[in-house]
Design a protein around this motif. Structure first.
Motif, PDB file in Angstrom:
ATOM      1  N   MET A   1       0.856  -1.187   0.000  1.00  0.00           N
ATOM      2  CA  MET A   1       0.000   0.000   0.000  1.00  0.00           C
ATOM      3  C   MET A   1       0.883   1.225   0.000  1.00  0.00           C
ATOM      4  SD  MET A   1      -2.678   1.251   2.928  1.00  0.00           S
ATOM      5  CE  MET A   1      -4.044   0.363   2.241  1.00  0.00           C
ATOM      6  N   VAL A   2       0.507   2.189  -0.787  1.00  0.00           N
ATOM      7  CA  VAL A   2       1.248   3.440  -0.820  1.00  0.00           C
ATOM      8  C   VAL A   2       1.100   4.133   0.519  1.00  0.00           C
ATOM      9  CG1 VAL A   2       1.457   5.686  -1.915  1.00  0.00           C
ATOM     10  CG2 VAL A   2       0.893   3.686  -3.272  1.00  0.00           C
ATOM     11  N   ASN A   3       2.196   4.622   1.080  1.00  0.00           N
ATOM     12  CA  ASN A   3       2.137   5.278   2.374  1.00  0.00           C
ATOM     13  C   ASN A   3       1.272   6.520   2.307  1.00  0.00           C
ATOM     14  OD1 ASN A   3       3.871   3.405   3.288  1.00  0.00           O
ATOM     15  ND2 ASN A   3       5.714   4.658   3.067  1.00  0.00           N
ATOM     16  N   ARG A   4       0.421   6.681   3.299  1.00  0.00           N
ATOM     17  CA  ARG A   4      -0.430   7.866   3.378  1.00  0.00           C
ATOM     18  C   ARG A   4       0.043   8.680   4.553  1.00  0.00           C
ATOM     19  NH1 ARG A   4      -5.981   5.040   3.910  1.00  0.00           N
ATOM     20  NH2 ARG A   4      -4.634   3.478   4.847  1.00  0.00           N
ATOM     21  N   VAL A   5       0.693   9.756   4.294  1.00  0.00           N
ATOM     22  CA  VAL A   5       1.230  10.605   5.350  1.00  0.00           C
ATOM     23  C   VAL A   5       0.277  11.750   5.603  1.00  0.00           C
ATOM     24  CG1 VAL A   5       3.165  12.027   6.065  1.00  0.00           C
ATOM     25  CG2 VAL A   5       3.553  10.033   4.639  1.00  0.00           C
ATOM     26  N   ARG A   6      -0.234  11.826   6.821  1.00  0.00           N
ATOM     27  CA  ARG A   6      -1.198  12.879   7.150  1.00  0.00           C
ATOM     28  C   ARG A   6      -0.440  14.154   7.469  1.00  0.00           C
ATOM     29  NH1 ARG A   6      -4.344  10.594  11.995  1.00  0.00           N
ATOM     30  NH2 ARG A   6      -2.235   9.885  12.504  1.00  0.00           N
ATOM     31  N   ARG A   7      -0.691  15.150   6.693  1.00  0.00           N
ATOM     32  CA  ARG A   7      -0.014  16.430   6.886  1.00  0.00           C
ATOM     33  C   ARG A   7      -1.011  17.445   7.405  1.00  0.00           C
ATOM     34  NH1 ARG A   7       3.464  16.268   1.190  1.00  0.00           N
ATOM     35  NH2 ARG A   7       4.665  14.406   1.749  1.00  0.00           N
ATOM     36  N   LEU A   8      -0.954  17.651   8.689  1.00  0.00           N
ATOM     37  CA  LEU A   8      -1.887  18.578   9.323  1.00  0.00           C
ATOM     38  C   LEU A   8      -1.171  19.866   9.690  1.00  0.00           C
ATOM     39  CD1 LEU A   8      -3.633  16.055  11.766  1.00  0.00           C
ATOM     40  CD2 LEU A   8      -4.342  16.716   9.478  1.00  0.00           C
ATOM     41  N   SER A   9      -1.796  20.948   9.418  1.00  0.00           N
ATOM     42  CA  SER A   9      -1.212  22.224   9.803  1.00  0.00           C
ATOM     43  C   SER A   9      -1.325  22.389  11.305  1.00  0.00           C
ATOM     44  CB  SER A   9      -1.969  23.368   9.111  1.00  0.00           C
ATOM     45  OG  SER A   9      -3.296  23.418   9.603  1.00  0.00           O
ATOM     46  N   LEU A  10      -0.537  23.309  11.877  1.00  0.00           N
ATOM     47  CA  LEU A  10      -0.597  23.554  13.316  1.00  0.00           C
ATOM     48  C   LEU A  10      -1.993  23.971  13.734  1.00  0.00           C
ATOM     49  CD1 LEU A  10       2.765  25.437  13.899  1.00  0.00           C
ATOM     50  CD2 LEU A  10       2.194  23.080  14.485  1.00  0.00           C
ATOM     51  N   ALA A  11      -2.661  24.729  12.871  1.00  0.00           N
ATOM     52  CA  ALA A  11      -4.014  25.173  13.196  1.00  0.00           C
ATOM     53  C   ALA A  11      -4.958  23.983  13.283  1.00  0.00           C
ATOM     54  CB  ALA A  11      -4.513  26.162  12.144  1.00  0.00           C
ATOM     55  N   ILE A  58      -4.666  -5.567   3.804  1.00  0.00           N
ATOM     56  CA  ILE A  58      -4.897  -4.285   4.477  1.00  0.00           C
ATOM     57  C   ILE A  58      -6.249  -3.712   4.064  1.00  0.00           C
ATOM     58  CG2 ILE A  58      -4.145  -1.878   4.594  1.00  0.00           C
ATOM     59  CD1 ILE A  58      -1.271  -2.859   4.550  1.00  0.00           C
ATOM     60  N   ALA A  59      -6.535  -3.772   2.781  1.00  0.00           N
ATOM     61  CA  ALA A  59      -7.821  -3.264   2.290  1.00  0.00           C
ATOM     62  C   ALA A  59      -8.974  -4.049   2.911  1.00  0.00           C
ATOM     63  CB  ALA A  59      -7.879  -3.354   0.770  1.00  0.00           C
ATOM     64  N   ALA A  60      -8.818  -5.365   3.020  1.00  0.00           N
ATOM     65  CA  ALA A  60      -9.862  -6.200   3.609  1.00  0.00           C
ATOM     66  C   ALA A  60     -10.036  -5.891   5.092  1.00  0.00           C
ATOM     67  CB  ALA A  60      -9.523  -7.673   3.417  1.00  0.00           C
ATOM     68  N   PHE A  61      -8.937  -5.650   5.785  1.00  0.00           N
ATOM     69  CA  PHE A  61      -8.997  -5.320   7.208  1.00  0.00           C
ATOM     70  C   PHE A  61      -9.740  -4.003   7.417  1.00  0.00           C
ATOM     71  CE2 PHE A  61      -7.197  -2.988  10.830  1.00  0.00           C
ATOM     72  CZ  PHE A  61      -7.456  -3.880  11.867  1.00  0.00           C
TER      73      PHE A  61
END
Length: 424
Positions: A1-11, A58-61
């Motif tokens: 699975m392609v890594n999914r990196v959550r990029r959240l701003s400080l706000a 992973i998709a099934a889980f």
């Protein structure tokens, strides 16, 4: 699975934190964190095609467990991997799941880095050959799931066997007879990429492991406590290897043939057998998808019946300071369930590491030997030789000397002893 990196701003982080405070940080029915935080992080060293085997499970889980997601961080599987993972855990930034190198497990356990998984349902179903890793590394406790097994055995051309009237060998004399029969018929009995060296190592290690598995000698040889020249097992292996050379089991130009060419020659029907691990199957199938291919356990040693030599697949562990440890265990239970495990093994092109696990052969060649894996298998890395780094560095060259007539069993084993002594 392609890594999914959550990029959240400080706000966004601030708003999310405030919302959690107001909501009282509600928990999930299974004791996990709130829905927004139900992310299982997983650090591993298998990217690209090697990591594709996890995509479907992973998709099934995630489908079966709404609100849960699995995020992978793929690192290079080089010398820096273990250091990076150890640093993550020590800095209290541990992933929830982590691929670990088996050699690192004892030190990580001693340092309290890994969760004891012995009480998990799948742990009680591990094959004896898999349990042996736990016995040798941690005294018997299970700290990682072995996702599947590679098998090292003898691939054979079923059509050539049928045409020559040769039965699958069940002991060493019948194996030697098969070699002589194919040679007399003008067919090279054994394909071997002798130029690359490592395919010879595979054969030698397989033969030695058949004799040494379950004994104390492998550790004694690896440490140098027992000299190689005094090893009855290794002397027997090398004598029999020279016997195969004398019987013209290989192409006369064996040391000029590399691994890809040997696989292609075998797939083209130029040779009857190929001693190799299941990891070599793609090269064979790439050369001939329609080949009538089988695989049997090398009938070497005095066990009474051929045993399957297995190598461990990936080791997946749960760090003790994982944020979502229960979620991580939940995923491992899901992966090893009777509903999901067969499809995972098929995608991974591996054999089950668990007793009684359903098995959907990833290739027709896997069908026969899968029964032996379940009934009687042993650890391939039990040869007590190629486990030592000093021996590994010179093994190919030394084994090659047996094929060109410049070496003898004694000269090879003396070289191993010298290498170990110099490495101390």
């Amino acid at each position: 699975m392609v890594n999914r990196v959550r990029r959240l701003s400080l706000a966004t982080v601030a708003l999310t934190s405030a919302a959690l405070v107001i909501a009282g940080c509600s928990s999930t029915p299974d004791g996990g964190a709130a829905a927004e935080d139900k992310v299982i992080t997983w650090t591993n060293y298998q990217g690209g095609d090697a990591n594709a085997k996890y995509k479907e499970v992973i998709a099934a889980f995630e489908k079966a467990n709404p609100g849960w997601t699995v995020e992978q961080q793929n690192l290079a599987g080089d010398g820096t991997y273990s250091k990076i993972v150890t640093s993550q855990i020590q800095a209290n930034k541990a992933p929830d799941l982590v691929d670990v190198m088996v050699a690192d497990i004892p030190a990580m356990v001693d340092a309290g880095m890994l969760t004891d998984l012995s009480d998990e349902s799948w742990a009680a179903r591990q094959l004896p050959a898999v349990e042996s890793y736990a016995e040798s590394t941690t005294g018997g406790s299970t700290y990682a799931l072995v996702t599947g097994l590679d098998v090292i055995g003898v691939y054979y051309n079923k059509d050539l066997f049928n045409d020559a009237g040769v039965e699958v060998p069940t002991d060493w004399p019948s194996f030697e007879t098969a070699v002589k029969t194919f040679r007399s018929d003008g067919i090279t009995p054994l394909a071997l990429g002798g130029k690359d060296g490592w395919p010879i190592n595979v054969q030698m290690q397989l033969m030695a492991a058949n004799l040494l598995a379950g004994t104390a000698e492998p550790d004694e040889l690896t440490s140098g406590e027992t000299p190689y020249v005094d090893s009855v097992a290794w002397n027997e292996v090398l004598d029999d290897a020279i016997g195969l050379v004398a019987d013209q089991a290989y192409d006369p130009n064996v040391l000029g043939i590399d691994w890809p060419t040997s696989a292609a020659d075998f797939a083209a029907g130029k040779s009857a057998m190929l001693i190799m691990g299941s990891f070599g199957l793609p090269a064979i199938r790439q050369a001939n998808e329609e080949m009538n291919l089988g695989m049997f356990a090398l009938p070497y040693g005095d066990s009474g019946s051929p045993r399957a030599a297995v190598g461990y697949g990936t080791f997946i562990a749960v760090p003790t300071n994982a944020t979502q440890s229960e979620g991580a265990k939940k995923f491992l239970d899901f992966l090893t369930s009777d509903e999901e495990y067969p499809s995972f093994l098929k995608a991974a092109a591996q054999f089950p590491s668990l007793e009684g696990a359903p098995f959907e052969a990833f290739d027709e060649s896997a069908t026969e030997i899968a029964k032996t894996v379940q009934s009687d298998s042993f650890e391939y890395n039990s040869s007590g030789g190629l486990n030592n780094a000093a021996v590994q560095a010179i093994a190919s060259q030394q084994f090659q000397s047996l094929f060109n007539g410049t070496g003898s069993p004694r000269s090879v084993l003396e070289a191993f002893d010298t290498a170990i002594a110099q490495a101390k």
